[in-house]
Design a protein around this motif. Sequence first.
Motif, PDB file in Angstrom:
ATOM      1  N   GLU A  50     -30.842 -37.380 -29.795  1.00  0.00           N
ATOM      2  CA  GLU A  50     -32.020 -36.980 -30.561  1.00  0.00           C
ATOM      3  C   GLU A  50     -33.161 -36.584 -29.629  1.00  0.00           C
ATOM      4  OE1 GLU A  50     -35.036 -38.507 -34.121  1.00  0.00           O
ATOM      5  OE2 GLU A  50     -33.521 -39.882 -33.299  1.00  0.00           O
ATOM      6  N   HIS A  54     -34.945 -32.848 -29.490  1.00  0.00           N
ATOM      7  CA  HIS A  54     -36.397 -32.612 -29.553  1.00  0.00           C
ATOM      8  C   HIS A  54     -36.880 -31.901 -28.284  1.00  0.00           C
ATOM      9  CE1 HIS A  54     -37.854 -34.446 -33.244  1.00  0.00           C
ATOM     10  NE2 HIS A  54     -36.963 -35.399 -33.087  1.00  0.00           N
ATOM     11  N   THR A 213     -32.042 -35.957 -40.220  1.00  0.00           N
ATOM     12  CA  THR A 213     -33.013 -36.157 -41.309  1.00  0.00           C
ATOM     13  C   THR A 213     -32.292 -36.313 -42.646  1.00  0.00           C
ATOM     14  OG1 THR A 213     -34.648 -34.827 -40.104  1.00  0.00           O
ATOM     15  CG2 THR A 213     -35.028 -35.184 -42.456  1.00  0.00           C
ATOM     16  N   GLY A 216     -30.947 -39.628 -43.089  1.00  0.00           N
ATOM     17  CA  GLY A 216     -31.946 -40.690 -43.117  1.00  0.00           C
ATOM     18  C   GLY A 216     -32.008 -41.497 -41.836  1.00  0.00           C
ATOM     19  N   SER A 218     -33.228 -40.124 -38.797  1.00  0.00           N
ATOM     20  CA  SER A 218     -34.125 -39.486 -37.842  1.00  0.00           C
ATOM     21  C   SER A 218     -35.291 -40.417 -37.521  1.00  0.00           C
ATOM     22  CB  SER A 218     -34.654 -38.164 -38.404  1.00  0.00           C
ATOM     23  OG  SER A 218     -35.681 -37.650 -37.583  1.00  0.00           O
ATOM     24  N   SER A 219     -35.521 -40.638 -36.242  1.00  0.00           N
ATOM     25  CA  SER A 219     -36.657 -41.484 -35.851  1.00  0.00           C
ATOM     26  C   SER A 219     -37.983 -40.742 -36.010  1.00  0.00           C
ATOM     27  CB  SER A 219     -36.495 -41.948 -34.397  1.00  0.00           C
ATOM     28  OG  SER A 219     -36.621 -40.858 -33.501  1.00  0.00           O
ATOM     29  N   LEU A 220     -37.918 -39.387 -36.101  1.00  0.00           N
ATOM     30  CA  LEU A 220     -39.150 -38.601 -36.258  1.00  0.00           C
ATOM     31  C   LEU A 220     -39.848 -38.937 -37.567  1.00  0.00           C
ATOM     32  CD1 LEU A 220     -40.971 -36.269 -35.244  1.00  0.00           C
ATOM     33  CD2 LEU A 220     -39.518 -34.715 -36.549  1.00  0.00           C
ATOM     34  N   THR A 221     -39.067 -39.067 -38.637  1.00  0.00           N
ATOM     35  CA  THR A 221     -39.663 -39.312 -39.955  1.00  0.00           C
ATOM     36  C   THR A 221     -39.929 -40.789 -40.204  1.00  0.00           C
ATOM     37  OG1 THR A 221     -37.428 -39.392 -40.914  1.00  0.00           O
ATOM     38  CG2 THR A 221     -38.584 -37.270 -40.957  1.00  0.00           C
ATOM     39  N   GLY A 222     -39.287 -41.646 -39.426  1.00  0.00           N
ATOM     40  CA  GLY A 222     -39.467 -43.075 -39.695  1.00  0.00           C
ATOM     41  C   GLY A 222     -40.287 -43.811 -38.669  1.00  0.00           C
ATOM     42  N   VAL A 225     -46.782 -41.423 -36.884  1.00  0.00           N
ATOM     43  CA  VAL A 225     -47.415 -40.309 -36.181  1.00  0.00           C
ATOM     44  C   VAL A 225     -47.353 -40.473 -34.657  1.00  0.00           C
ATOM     45  CG1 VAL A 225     -49.583 -39.077 -35.792  1.00  0.00           C
ATOM     46  CG2 VAL A 225     -48.913 -39.740 -38.114  1.00  0.00           C
ATOM     47  N   ALA A 228     -43.958 -39.506 -33.465  1.00  0.00           N
ATOM     48  CA  ALA A 228     -43.729 -38.069 -33.644  1.00  0.00           C
ATOM     49  C   ALA A 228     -44.420 -37.274 -32.531  1.00  0.00           C
ATOM     50  CB  ALA A 228     -44.228 -37.628 -35.018  1.00  0.00           C
TER      51      ALA A 228
END
Length: 320
Positions: A50, A54, A213, A216, A218-222, A225, A228
């Motif tokens: 991941e 990114h 994503t 469910g 993805s560390s980006l959404t969980g 900020v 991210a």
Amino acid sequence: MREPLGRPLPQGGVRPPAERWGLLLGVTTYAMWGVLPLYFPLLQPASALEIIAHRVVWSLVLCALLLAVVRQFGAYTAVLRDRRLLLTLALAAVLVATNWIVYVYGITTDQVVDAALGYFINPLVTVLLAVLVLKERLRPAQWVAVAVGTVAVVVITAGLGRVPWISLALAGSFGVYGLIKNRVGPSVAALPGLAVETTVLFPVALGYLVWLTAQGSSSLTGGGVPHALLLASTGVVTALPLLTFGAAARVLPLRVMGMLQYVAPLLQFLIGVLVFREEMPAVRWVGFGLVWLALVVLSTDALHAVRASRLAARDLAREP
């Protein structure tokens, strides 16, 4: 033409400003690469894959912005239209992605010392590739350095009971990547080249992030900020040292850049031993000692070769 750093200092003992800035940029570049083991753990719980996905996506975003600023979009699109160059850089992209994945995996699984070893032996791999691929003839000292480096890997493997595959994968992937970049260097500048490489990797990287994503996971959404923003910063962490490296390489002799390259693995080694407290049994110290001996032999031989070449050129210029 600019004279190399090895020349006598001008009157007053002060080097030209361009060379002083080049040296500062060179040290800064390798220092940034050297402290990466402190950066990647901050991106957890993101996995190595991941993180690299990114890194590819945000690097391309940053490259696109920089291409617009420095007006090099034409050079970028020209490479995309050249089938030979595009295929060559696609291979380079696969190699650098492999290198990134192995490196981040090593850092995030507490194998920083093995990662440092990979970049210590990389110059030896480069010399070996010169023989195997470019059919160059090595000087005796270069053969000695390669032989000592090989013994070092054997000692570490036998002593620890496992092959240091992270070290070998990093040295091999980056060595071949460097060879490819050297071949296309006269045709492709650093920024358009990086942009093309990340363009090749972008569909796979973006697809993987979309899949994470959808699952469910993805560390980006969980991660909130701050997390991210850290993931987005991978683009800067990737591109910035490459740009400072390019600036330094334009004003410093190749032999000086070659000496500076040891700054990064040395910092990584110190971080692994002193910060992360990785184990350093006696056999590992012996292996590293042999690698460092090989690098001393290799570097000393390179300096002698440069000096001999300079003296030969000076004698030739004096002939009537």
